[in-house]
Design a protein around this motif. Structure first.
Motif, PDB file in Angstrom:
ATOM      1  N   LYS A 269      57.607  17.539  57.179  1.00  0.00           N
ATOM      2  CA  LYS A 269      58.144  17.126  55.874  1.00  0.00           C
ATOM      3  C   LYS A 269      59.161  15.992  55.995  1.00  0.00           C
ATOM      4  CE  LYS A 269      55.746  20.669  54.601  1.00  0.00           C
ATOM      5  NZ  LYS A 269      55.520  21.256  55.916  1.00  0.00           N
ATOM      6  N   TYR A 288      64.288  18.221  50.243  1.00  0.00           N
ATOM      7  CA  TYR A 288      64.139  17.793  51.641  1.00  0.00           C
ATOM      8  C   TYR A 288      64.995  16.588  52.015  1.00  0.00           C
ATOM      9  CZ  TYR A 288      60.341  21.068  52.416  1.00  0.00           C
ATOM     10  OH  TYR A 288      59.618  22.214  52.554  1.00  0.00           O
ATOM     11  N   ASN A 292      66.661  16.151  55.706  1.00  0.00           N
ATOM     12  CA  ASN A 292      66.088  15.147  56.598  1.00  0.00           C
ATOM     13  C   ASN A 292      67.130  14.131  57.055  1.00  0.00           C
ATOM     14  OD1 ASN A 292      63.608  16.373  56.411  1.00  0.00           O
ATOM     15  ND2 ASN A 292      62.776  14.930  54.905  1.00  0.00           N
ATOM     16  N   ARG A 312      61.868  24.379  60.927  1.00  0.00           N
ATOM     17  CA  ARG A 312      61.270  23.673  59.800  1.00  0.00           C
ATOM     18  C   ARG A 312      59.867  24.223  59.523  1.00  0.00           C
ATOM     19  NH1 ARG A 312      61.940  18.784  56.955  1.00  0.00           N
ATOM     20  NH2 ARG A 312      64.111  19.524  56.910  1.00  0.00           N
TER      21      ARG A 312
END
Length: 539
Positions: A269, A288, A292, A312
């Motif tokens: 992702k 996300y 991230n 994750r």
């Protein structure tokens, strides 16, 4: 005259008294024996089927896994286990999506139904269980994932994903025509199942509904309601997350399905999915984006990076499971509210097992336990003992036969499995199978798991990784495991003197099973994985 009248009165009185007694007796017998009052209705069947649902990610099964990890909670699936039977040794014949589905449709191994690998096309003209159910008077329906490259046959209603299908906004094929949907696929498939149950079936006829999810197949995209679930927890790691494969052969060392090396940015992702609506994309990026950014700043390396990937992967996978479980709850509630639950057999299963970081792997394909074993839970009110468990070896090759037996239809002699209805009734036949044959063909192919076949008896397992003419680097190796002393399958004992007797017995049994099941040798050309062609009707 007096005597004549007396006789007439006495006869009339006797007749009336006798009739009252007979009616009363009939009423008493009807109350005592309701089955004698009216024939039992044939049960409905609801088959709930997921893709790649690892048994160890069902809380009712977590004690079965040798790892014993408490990964998640699945209250609705657990409810089925509390109210039904949990099978602890349900093995699949060929641990890959399409082939497992073809086995269920036909009750035959891959070499007889013709679907060996993903990329083959299922011959829907052959005998399948839904066609036989239709002949028995059942209405049949399938919604969700089909994945057999040809249109479903034997179903009065079908609305299925095209190929693998996306997690969001799936185009589908509805009774041969293309249909569009907006939303999260797990929710949509459930909506379609409920719509058919509520408005599209004939309420006066029994039904068989195959309710089949895409989830939790790779690449594990959570729905909007579950995007932040598990953000505040750390998922426990299996103690083989950093396995070095020392105790196994070439196959384990040359696979391409590791968390450390194989997972790509889409899996992790680090890039957003394609095909989202603006609203969906905003929710996704909100969930996300910050995580991230934190990952990029951390610049993780080595084992720390592998551990991050594991977290994750697992959180996304378990979020997909949560969506399945919540949506199962919607359907169970409908069955309860309408009274259908009393005469509906609910079966929960998956096309095969799946790796959740054990041996640093994801995916399936192997004859090793996490891949070979699939969940199977059956609730049959009034027949199955609530909260029961069973350790007999059953299989997806038994599903078609069981469906037919449930409705009282004849099981064809050419099917290769066997109905486990007697087991559900608490009476395992004395001649029930004690060993099981497995065969995987898809090499060369995705994840580079070598072709292999083998035999398992619940404790011991013999596996042959064999060469084929299409192999650029063929191997011919044997492995054997003792699950009692080595439940995580870390060291092959093939060739060890103390196992010579067991090895000899399994080798003989493997030959017998291959002969009995009519396994061709060498593998036919269809086992070389080709490019899948899916017919997509125009709008």
């Amino acid at each position: 005259m007096y005597h004549a009248n007396l006789l007439r009165f006495t006869a009339k009185s006797f007749f009336a008294h006798t009739m009252r007694w007979a009616v009363s007796l009939a009423a008493i017998l009807a109350m005592a024996c309701p089955a004698a009052a009216a024939p039992a209705k044939r049960p409905n069947i609801l088959f709930v089927f997921c893709d790649d649902h690892a048994y160890q990610s069902i809380s009712a099964y977590q004690s079965v896994s040798p790892y014993g990890l408490k990964l998640n909670e699945t209250p609705n699936i657990d409810r089925l286990a509390r109210e039904g039977m949990r099978f602890d040794n349900c093995y699949v014949t060929n641990s890959i999506c399409g082939p497992c589905r073809a086995v269920i449709q036909t009750g035959k191994y891959s070499h007889l139904n013709g679907f060996y690998c993903n990329g083959n096309r299922f011959n829907g003209d052959q005998q399948t269980f839904p066609k036989l159910l239709q002949k028995a008077g059942y209405q049949t329906a399938i919604v969700g994932k089909w994945h057999l490259a040809t249109e479903p046959q034997g179903y009065d209603y079908s609305e299925v994903l095209i190929g693998q299908g996306p997690y969001y906004n799936p185009p589908m094929i509805k009774n041969g025509q293309r249909a569009s949907h907006t939303g999260y696929t797990t929710n949509i498939i459930t909506d379609l199942a409920l719509d058919w149950l509520k408005d599209q079936r004939d309420p006066d006829r029994p039904f068989m509904l195959m309710f089949q999810h895409k989830a939790p197949h790779r690449n594990w995209q959570p729905g909007p309601q579950w995007l932040n679930k598990y953000d505040d927890v750390t998922i426990p790691e299996p103690d083989t997350l950093f396995d070095d494969y020392k105790g196994r052969g070439t196959a384990a060392k040359t696979q391409d399905m590791s968390i450390a090396r194989t997972m790509n940015p889409n899996d992790l992702k680090l890039t957003p999915p394609r095909g989202l609506t603006p609203e969906q994309a905003a929710a996704w990026n909100k969930a996300y984006g910050p995580k991230n950014e934190a990952f990029a700043k951390a610049n993780l390396q080595g084992k720390d990076l592998v551990r991050w990937k594991y977290q994750r992967y697992m959180k996304d996978y378990l979020r997909c499971i949560a969506a399945v479980d919540d949506n199962l709850g919607r359907v169970l509630k409908y069955l309860d509210d309408t009274g259908l639950a009393e005469n509906t057999v609910v079966i929960y299963s998956s096309d095969q097992g799946f790796y959740l970081g054990e041996h640093n792997w994801f995916d399936k394909r192997w004859m090793y336990e996490e891949s070979l074993r699939t969940p199977l839970i059956v609730r049959w009110p009034g027949v199955v003992k609530p909260g029961s468990t069973n350790k007999d070896i059953v299989s997806n090759v038994d599903f078609a036969e069981t469906f037919l037996d449930l409705v009282g239809a004849k099981v064809p002699d050419d099917m290769q499995g066997r109905s486990f209805v007697p087991i559900l009734q608490g009476n395992t036949p004395d001649d029930w199978r004690k060993t099981f044959y497995y065969h995987y063909y898809e090499f060369p192919g995705a994840h580079s798991v070598r072709r292999h076949y083998g035999v398992a008896d619940g404790r011991y397992k013999l596996i042959h990784f064999y060469p084929n003419t299409s192999d650029a680097s063929p191997i011919d190796e044997w492995e054997m495991y003792d699950l009692e002393s080595d439940p995580k399958e870390l060291k092959s004992v093939f060739g060890e003197p103390k196992y010579a007797e067991v090895q000899g017995r399994l080798e003989a049994e493997l030959k017998r099973l291959r002969r009995e099941l009519k396994v061709p040798d060498p593998d036919p050309p269809e086992t070389v994985r080709g490019r899948r062609r899916v017919v997509v009707p125009k709008k």
